[in-house]
Design a protein around this motif. Structure first.
Motif, mmCIF file in Angstrom:
data_model
loop_
_atom_site.group_PDB
_atom_site.id
_atom_site.type_symbol
_atom_site.label_atom_id
_atom_site.label_comp_id
_atom_site.label_asym_id
_atom_site.label_seq_id
_atom_site.Cartn_x
_atom_site.Cartn_y
_atom_site.Cartn_z
ATOM 1 N N HIS B 45 1.167 7.691 -25.851
ATOM 2 C CA HIS B 45 1.109 7.191 -24.475
ATOM 3 C C HIS B 45 -0.322 6.792 -24.130
ATOM 4 N N VAL B 131 5.348 17.510 -28.429
ATOM 5 C CA VAL B 131 4.529 17.385 -27.225
ATOM 6 C C VAL B 131 5.384 16.779 -26.135
ATOM 7 N N TYR B 133 5.302 15.010 -22.660
ATOM 8 C CA TYR B 133 4.366 14.284 -21.799
ATOM 9 C C TYR B 133 5.029 13.935 -20.477
ATOM 10 N N PRO B 135 4.566 10.815 -18.478
ATOM 11 C CA PRO B 135 3.838 9.541 -18.532
ATOM 12 C C PRO B 135 3.317 9.148 -17.149
#
Lengths: 148, 783
Positions: B45, B131, B133, B135
């Motif tokens: 990302h 992981v 995330y 965003p």
């Protein structure tokens, strides 16, 4: 990346709609899908192997159907993560009656790739996605003509 | 002993046999027993909050020794340093964690590190780390990043503005008001990826018994890396040894202190084991610095006769997500100071906005700032010429700083050392047969064929120095160079240079210098570089400085050695040192050439020391630290001739002439090679290379398949020639040739293409001039 197109299928709209929202049909027709499990109403988890150009990988992801308006339209959100990066997409599908035995499917979507996958595959994504969608509808059409 | 003059001889590069037969000592060639392999998990990302990292699956894998997250390393490593703290710019340096904590800010930001017994396991374990995330919206474009409501990379950097740097000399508003002609343009100098053939890497070996860290790494400046590694790991400098013997290209990308090397050092210390980390090519594309990336608004004020009376530039430089080691200096000092180019422009106004974006950090890439300045000036002068109906060669001639005005003080405060700009232009015009070429252009246009002739007359600043100037510019280091010359009892010589060649061929050119200075055979001279344990502190190789600064340090050290040798010889020959002549490696008495000693005989006596007077120390070696009084300013004229196919937009190269003046030339073959490579890289920016991001911050050109590094078949044959205007700032009169080609060629190529497209009414297209962009421009104008 925006993706759009249409596909005309030799089947009645109600039947097409039912088939397109049937998890078994999706799992068997979407290329590369290894399993698809319903985890909530209109929500599925799946594993899918995708190859774009030199990049190939298995994505673990979710499919969410929304705004289901039988037999005319629905929206779909897909997201997946895997070794080569991630993919996300949202799209809408519309079904239009051409005649009793003909339905036109139009689709519109936005697909985003991330990570190394994006660096290598993005420029080929349009073509690959279009081909996968065509394969999907062709498979649905085959299944429907076989079962009718 | 036959000694001919080596200065000016096209000696073959002595480093090549080992490099081209796979016998070099690149970082990955070094093997130590017990080495563990490290791999880095990177963010897919461009901007996201790290919600959760689950390393349990990775840790459970057989062969995985350790897994670290950003949090695990916070106490073990200080942030990645920024070392060019430009003054009076409200510079903000947000913390750059080697492994991200809480938030990732570009695709490629490190989020976790795996240490395993082999590379395959390490990579599999990286993939097994989960992981989660959240965003966040990303911003890629530096102008958009400054807009209200844009995604913010840091709470402590409002509007993503890392700095605003100004250089205003003279009254531009007055020049603008008085101007008879005004040209304004927005120019994009797009982002490039250095793509050194050897990716980055490190082998860090900490010895818990001695507390010493030895690190082999891909470095253009090992001592600087030792100093910075000391700062970030807390180990004393005396306990760190940095070795970078063979480095496979850098182009600036191996100057910075990077997360990868820092992490390897910290983990080696933590585990007490050697740790090897070698970048993959894909990692190289996202995790090694990028270059350029300016959006420039340029105004040129001029008179009807073509005289330029002022230039004003507002530039938005994308710094990427963090400030890399030398990054703030590149779009500011190295850019703004050169905005008058080779022209007698009296007024220069420059404002640079350094903007943080969700992209790979940018820093020095071959030319570093000067290509961005040269391109805008050379594009604008062509636009001015077209507006005035002047010949592009003549408008340049009209504005050149005349030969008799050197040394010339620029409005930006530089002192151009020496120059004869018109001579290079004249020579280049002669080589392309300019008048006939213009006639041919006319005739071909009648047949529907479009050839274009593009000029670039440039001056650049190199031999980066002196230290006082570096201090005034906020550069956290000196810009001198060191050399030690050790003469052995047999008269063979070892040189220890603070320069650190990584493709430039100094093992050859420096040996040529020594052979001449000491009158010893070229083969008797060994050049040692790249090892902080052997070489006195040195600043490294970048900014075309190794020959002009490092070479000069070496010549001074040789002269100290020679002076001592002369005193020894005089004592042994029972004459005064002033009575001795040194020729072809031999000291002899003036008027009595038979009474003499060879350099080798003197060397032996220096070490035997049986007959030395009390005031001469035994041994024969000297060290010199050279801090020049000024930079050097190479210049030249490049002319590119292309043909553009209007049906396809494809550019075909017909001719490329480069006439450079780099002062005196030690080895013309090596300088030709530097010029060829430089032109290639600059030309590639004009027509091929482009680091493309999508709007979400995904790098779309993240492989050699997508990023268009040119092949030989995509290049013209180069005609390279030189004029020679020596510099007074070093004893050899050399200027530097590492970046001239890159700086000069980009505008020459673009100007040629735009010249070819003149009949279509096209006066500018932003780079890279791909067939698609040219085709579209033609279509738009033809409608």
């Amino acid at each position: 990346m925006k993706i759009s197109g249409s596909y005309t299928i030799r089947a009645a709209r109600d039947a097409v709609f039912a088939r397109l929202t049937d998890p078994q049909a999706i799992a068997s027709c979407l290329p590369g899908v290894e399993n698809l499990n319903q985890v909530a109403p209109d929500q599925y988890e799946m594993a899918m192997t995708v190859a774009i150009g030199p990049v190939k990988g298995t994505f673990q992801g979710k499919v969410q159907l929304a705004d289901i308006n039988p037999p005319e339209s629905y929206r779909m959100a897909v997201e997946g993560q895997g070794k080569p990066g991630f993919a996300r997409g949202v799209g809408s599908v519309q079904l239009r009656v051409i005649d009793d035995q003909t339905t036109e499917i139009t689709y519109e979507g936005d697909v985003e790739l991330g990570g190394p996958f994006a660096g290598v595959a993005q420029r080929m994504l349009g073509g690959v996605a279009k081909r996968m969608i065509e394969q999907f509808f062709a498979c649905i059409e085959r299944q429907m003509s076989a079962s009718s | 002993m036959a000694v001919t003059k080596m200065f000016g001889a096209a000696v073959k590069r002595r480093e090549d046999p080992r490099l081209i037969t796979g016998r070099g000592n690149f970082t990955d060639h070094i093997r130590l027993p017990g080495t563990l392999v490290m791999a880095i998990k990177r963010s897919p990302h461009a901007h996201a909050r790290i919600v959760r990292i689950d390393t349990s699956k990775a840790r459970a894998m057989r062969g995985v020794v350790a897994v670290y997250t950003g949090q695990d390393l916070v106490d073990k490593l200080a942030p990645v340093p920024c070392a060019w703290l430009i003054p009076a710019s409200d510079l903000k340096v947000p913390p750059y964690r080697a492994v991200a904590v809480d938030k990732v800010r570009y695709v490629g930001d490190a989020v976790a590190v795996v240490v395993a017994t082999d590379r395959y396991i390490a990579q599999d374990a990286v993939d097994a780390i989960e992981v989660e995330y959240e965003p966040l919206p990303a911003v890629v474009d530096q102008e958009k990043a400054l807009e209200p409501g844009a995604p913010q990379l840091y709470d402590e950097v409002p509007n993503n503005l890392a700095f605003h740097w100004k250089l205003h000399s003279g009254d531009f508003d007055a020049a603008w008001d008085a101007a008879e002609v005004r040209i304004s343009r927005r120019l994009v100098n797009h982002r490039l990826i250095p793509t050194a053939m050897e990716p980055r890497g490190a082998l860090a070996a900490y010895n818990p018994g001695t507390g010493e860290l030895t690190i082999w790494c891909t470095s253009q400046n090992p001592h600087v890396h030792r100093l910075l590694l000391s700062a970030v790991t807390g180990l004393p400098e005396t306990h760190i040894r940095v070795i970078a013997t063979d480095v496979g290209g850098g182009f600036g990308s191996k100057i910075p202190m990077y997360a990868g090397e820092m992490i390897a050092a910290a983990i080696s210390k933590d585990l007490g084991r050697p740790i090897k980390w070698i970048e993959t090519r894909q990692e190289n594309y996202v995790a090694t610095i990028h270059g350029r990336d300016h959006i420039q608004y340029v105004d040129i004020a001029a008179r009807r006769d073509g005289t330029i009376t002022g230039v004003r530039v507002r530039a938005y430089a994308s710094m990427g997500a963090y400030l890399s080691t030398a990054a703030p200096g590149v779009p500011t000092w190295l850019f703004g100071l050169m905005l008058q180019g080779p022209y007698a422009i009296p007024v220069v106004h420059c404002d640079v906005y350094g903007v943080l974006t969700n992209t790979t950090p940018t820093d020095a890439y071959r030319g570093a700032g000067r290509p961005e300045a040269t391109y805008l000036l050379e594009r604008m002068i062509d636009l001015l010429a077209r507006e005035l109906g002047m010949d592009p060669a003549e408008i340049r001639r009209k504005n050149f700083i005349p030969k008799h005005q050197f040394p010339y003080t620029t409005p930006t405060g530089l002192q151009y050392d020496s120059g004869d700009y018109e001579a290079t232009l004249n020579r280049a015009l002669e080589l392309v047969d300019y008048q006939n070429l213009r006639r041919e252009q006319e005739e071909l246009r009648k047949q529907g064929r479009y050839i274009g002739i593009g000029f670039s007359t440039y001056v650049e600043v190199c031999g980066l120095a002196p230290s006082q100037a570096a201090g005034a510019m906020g550069f956290q280091g000196g810009l001198w160079e060191s050399a030690t010359v050790r003469v052995h009892p047999t008269g063979k010589v070892t040189v220890f240079t603070g320069s650190n060649p990584h493709g430039q061929g100094e093992e050859t050119t420096f040996a040529q210098l020594v052979a001449d200075e000491l009158g010893v055979p070229f083969e008797d001279v060994e050049i040692v570089h790249g090892d902080t344990e052997m070489v006195p502190f040195g600043m490294g190789t970048y900014g075309s400085r190794s020959t002009a600064v490092g070479g000069a340090a070496l010549v001074h050290a040789c002269r100290k050695v020679k002076e001592k040798a002369q005193r020894i010889a005089a004592h042994l020959l029972e004459v005064s040192p002033d009575d001795l002549v040194f020729e072809n490696g031999r000291f002899f008495v003036k008027g009595a050439p038979d009474r003499g000693m060879t350099f080798q005989e003197v060397a032996l006596q220096a070490y035997l020391a049986w007959k030395l007077p009390r005031d001469i120390e035994p041994g024969l070696e000297a060290t010199h630290f050279f801090d020049p009084v000024n930079n050097t300013f190479p210049f030249g004229c490049h002319i590119c001739v292309v043909e553009v196919d209007p049906e396809t937009g494809k550019v075909q190269f017909r001719q490329y002439v480069a006439v450079d003046d780099v002062g005196n030339v030690i080895n013309p073959m090596i300088v030709d090679g530097q010029v060829h490579g430089g032109i290639t890289q600059g030309l590639a920016q004009a027509v091929y290379e482009f680091a493309a991001y999508d709007e979400n911050g995904q790098l779309l050109t993240g492989s050699l398949m997508d990023y268009a590094v040119p092949k030989a078949s995509m290049l013209p044959s180069f005609t390279v020639d030189r004029t020679v205007t020596p510099t007074p700032v070093n004893p050899m009169g050399v200027k530097g040739a590492g970046e001239t080609g890159t700086i000069a060629s980009t505008p020459a190529v673009v100007n040629a293409v735009i010249d070819a497209l003149a009949p279509f009414g096209i006066d500018h297209i932003d780079m890279p001039l791909t067939p698609e962009r040219i085709w579209r421009a033609i279509r738009e104008r033809s409608r």
